[in-house]
Design an enzyme around this catalytic site. Structure first.
Site, mmCIF file in Angstrom:
data_model
loop_
_atom_site.group_PDB
_atom_site.id
_atom_site.type_symbol
_atom_site.label_atom_id
_atom_site.label_comp_id
_atom_site.label_asym_id
_atom_site.label_seq_id
_atom_site.Cartn_x
_atom_site.Cartn_y
_atom_site.Cartn_z
ATOM 1 N N LYS A 89 0.845 -1.207 0.000
ATOM 2 C CA LYS A 89 0.000 0.000 0.000
ATOM 3 C C LYS A 89 0.870 1.243 0.000
ATOM 4 O O LYS A 89 2.046 1.211 0.383
ATOM 5 C CB LYS A 89 -0.936 0.031 1.218
ATOM 6 N N PRO A 122 9.730 -4.418 -0.145
ATOM 7 C CA PRO A 122 10.818 -4.091 0.793
ATOM 8 C C PRO A 122 10.275 -3.918 2.213
ATOM 9 O O PRO A 122 9.148 -3.458 2.398
ATOM 10 C CB PRO A 122 11.366 -2.764 0.265
ATOM 11 N N GLY A 155 7.299 1.293 5.101
ATOM 12 C CA GLY A 155 6.015 1.993 5.083
ATOM 13 C C GLY A 155 5.105 1.459 3.984
ATOM 14 O O GLY A 155 4.098 2.070 3.641
ATOM 15 N N ALA A 175 3.850 -1.705 4.204
ATOM 16 C CA ALA A 175 2.988 -2.679 4.902
ATOM 17 C C ALA A 175 3.134 -4.105 4.396
ATOM 18 O O ALA A 175 2.158 -4.861 4.344
ATOM 19 C CB ALA A 175 1.523 -2.231 4.856
ATOM 20 N N GLY A 176 4.358 -4.481 4.061
ATOM 21 C CA GLY A 176 4.613 -5.840 3.568
ATOM 22 C C GLY A 176 4.208 -6.910 4.565
ATOM 23 O O GLY A 176 3.580 -7.910 4.193
ATOM 24 N N ASP A 236 -2.522 -2.058 10.135
ATOM 25 C CA ASP A 236 -2.803 -2.005 8.693
ATOM 26 C C ASP A 236 -3.430 -3.292 8.155
ATOM 27 O O ASP A 236 -3.823 -3.342 6.983
ATOM 28 C CB ASP A 236 -1.506 -1.776 7.899
HETATM 29 P P1 ATP Z 1 3.823 -0.534 7.940
HETATM 30 O O1 ATP Z 1 3.749 0.278 6.683
HETATM 31 O O2 ATP Z 1 2.614 -1.420 8.167
HETATM 32 O O3 ATP Z 1 4.172 0.261 9.133
HETATM 33 P P2 ATP Z 1 6.402 -1.488 7.103
HETATM 34 O O4 ATP Z 1 6.225 -1.587 5.620
HETATM 35 O O5 ATP Z 1 7.108 -0.261 7.586
HETATM 36 O O6 ATP Z 1 4.992 -1.607 7.777
HETATM 37 P P3 ATP Z 1 7.001 -4.262 7.230
HETATM 38 O O7 ATP Z 1 7.608 -4.522 5.915
HETATM 39 O O8 ATP Z 1 5.620 -4.715 7.430
HETATM 40 O O9 ATP Z 1 7.147 -2.725 7.639
HETATM 41 O O10 ATP Z 1 7.977 -4.935 8.291
HETATM 42 C C1 ATP Z 1 8.212 -4.453 9.571
HETATM 43 C C2 ATP Z 1 8.962 -5.551 10.320
HETATM 44 O O11 ATP Z 1 8.059 -6.658 10.537
HETATM 45 C C3 ATP Z 1 10.118 -6.119 9.540
HETATM 46 O O12 ATP Z 1 11.299 -5.437 9.822
HETATM 47 C C4 ATP Z 1 10.162 -7.582 9.950
HETATM 48 O O13 ATP Z 1 11.096 -7.803 10.976
HETATM 49 C C5 ATP Z 1 8.770 -7.887 10.534
HETATM 50 N N1 ATP Z 1 7.992 -8.873 9.737
HETATM 51 C C6 ATP Z 1 7.321 -9.899 10.223
HETATM 52 N N2 ATP Z 1 6.717 -10.607 9.265
HETATM 53 C C7 ATP Z 1 6.992 -10.006 8.108
HETATM 54 C C8 ATP Z 1 6.638 -10.280 6.754
HETATM 55 N N3 ATP Z 1 5.873 -11.320 6.394
HETATM 56 N N4 ATP Z 1 7.104 -9.433 5.812
HETATM 57 C C9 ATP Z 1 7.861 -8.365 6.176
HETATM 58 N N5 ATP Z 1 8.240 -8.093 7.425
HETATM 59 C C10 ATP Z 1 7.802 -8.885 8.405
#
Ligand code: ATP
Length: 296
Positions: A17, A106, A110, A112-113, A148
């Protein structure tokens, strides 16, 4: 989120997202922040497959497509495993699953992977294990896994999200948008991004942006892109400032950071232009960059 059955396996494309607007309205007693944000699902996605196991075991096999040395967490550290265990516990099922995760989104960016993978696990396992949970039950489990996750469980292309992100109001008119999305070498944890942020004393409303995007008035909409967390992120991580400067040097309509960063995006007039800018930035050494469109 796309779901396809192939023999005994369920295949899911779990989209990332972008936050086109994010206003921090207040800090809550539970430590979370009160938000108003516009989230859109994009064509960048992780792929997951789910096949039933003859035992109650939950096995996760990760395959990184990130093109970097970042390790995808395995075991209980992965939100996919936590989602599967939560579902087992909630439903009382003794069925198990073997999950493969091809990680392209990645991390700590941000985008939300982790949340989209968790949502994919809830939706796919509800189907694979024939649990027949009501949408409200899945949404309540989603809220326990992360702010999210509910957005992805709802499987809507775009939504205004409030509360800590879990109260979802679908944008019921199509938004057909193109972006170039890039991430610097380093990420930023969501907790870190929020820890230092300032609550807006005169909060803006997301409505004007939504109306302008629905009408396709990109130039006017560009003035309404907003992210309360961007200033903090640029102070914590100078690579974000550098990336925004690079994006602003391209023929984008406007640029901003998504979520708590460190990924940033440029809104582009056409998919073709987004592709051309992505190729140029890749050639000039931006560590990770791609062109995307809005997608359910
Ligand atoms: P958001 O936008 O929801 O705040 P983000 O994009 O900043 O999230 P994510 O990629 O969701 O961050 O990952 C945050 C942390 O969650 C990662 O550093 C990792 O250690 C942990 N994590 C646990 N499961 C997963 C997964 N399936 N994919 C990615 N990261 C994961």
């Amino acid at each position: 989120m796309l779901i396809r059955q192939d023999g005994t396996a369920l295949w899911v494309h779990a989209p990332a997202k972008l936050n086109l607007f994010l206003e921090v309205l207040g800090k809550r007693a539970d430590g979370f922040h009160e938000l108003e944000t516009l989230m859109v699902a994009i064509s960048l996605h992780d792929t997951l497959s789910f096949t039933e196991e003859p035992t109650p075991a939950i096995r996760l096999h990760c395959h990184s497509r990130l093109g970097s040395a970042e390790a995808v967490p395995t075991g209980d550290g992965n939100l996919v495993v936590r989602a599967a265990k939560l579902l087992q516990q909630y439903s009382g099922t003794s069925r198990g699953v073997s999950i493969h995760l091809w990680k392209r989104i990645p991390m700590a960016a941000g985008l939300a992977g982790g949340s989209t993978d968790a949502a994919a696990a809830l939706v796919a396992l509800d189907r694979l294990w024939e649990l027949g949970l009501a949408p409200e039950e899945l949404l309540s489990l989603a809220a326990q896994l992360g702010s999210d996750v509910a957005f992805f469980v709802r499987r809507v292309p775009a939504a205004i999200c409030r509360g800590r992100g879990e109260k979802i109001q679908e944008v019921d008119r199509p938004l057909e948008l193109s972006f170039v999305v890039a991430r610097p070498a380093s990420g930023l944890s969501t907790a870190e991004g929020f820890r230092h942020c300032r609550v807006s004393s005169r909060p803006r409303s997301v409505r004007p942006l939504v109306e302008l995007l629905i009408d396709g008035r990109l130039k006017a909409a560009s003035r309404c892109l907003h992210n309360s967390l961007q200033e903090t992120a640029t102070q914590l991580n100078p690579e974000v400032t550098d990336l925004i400067t690079r994006l602003d040097g391209q023929p984008v309509v406007a640029s901003a950071m998504t979520g708590s960063g460190t990924a940033c995006f440029g809104l582009c007039g056409t998919p073709r232009l987004a592709g051309r800018i992505a190729r140029g930035l890749r050639g000039s050494g931006v560590p990770w960059v791609t062109a995307v469109q809005t997608r359910a």
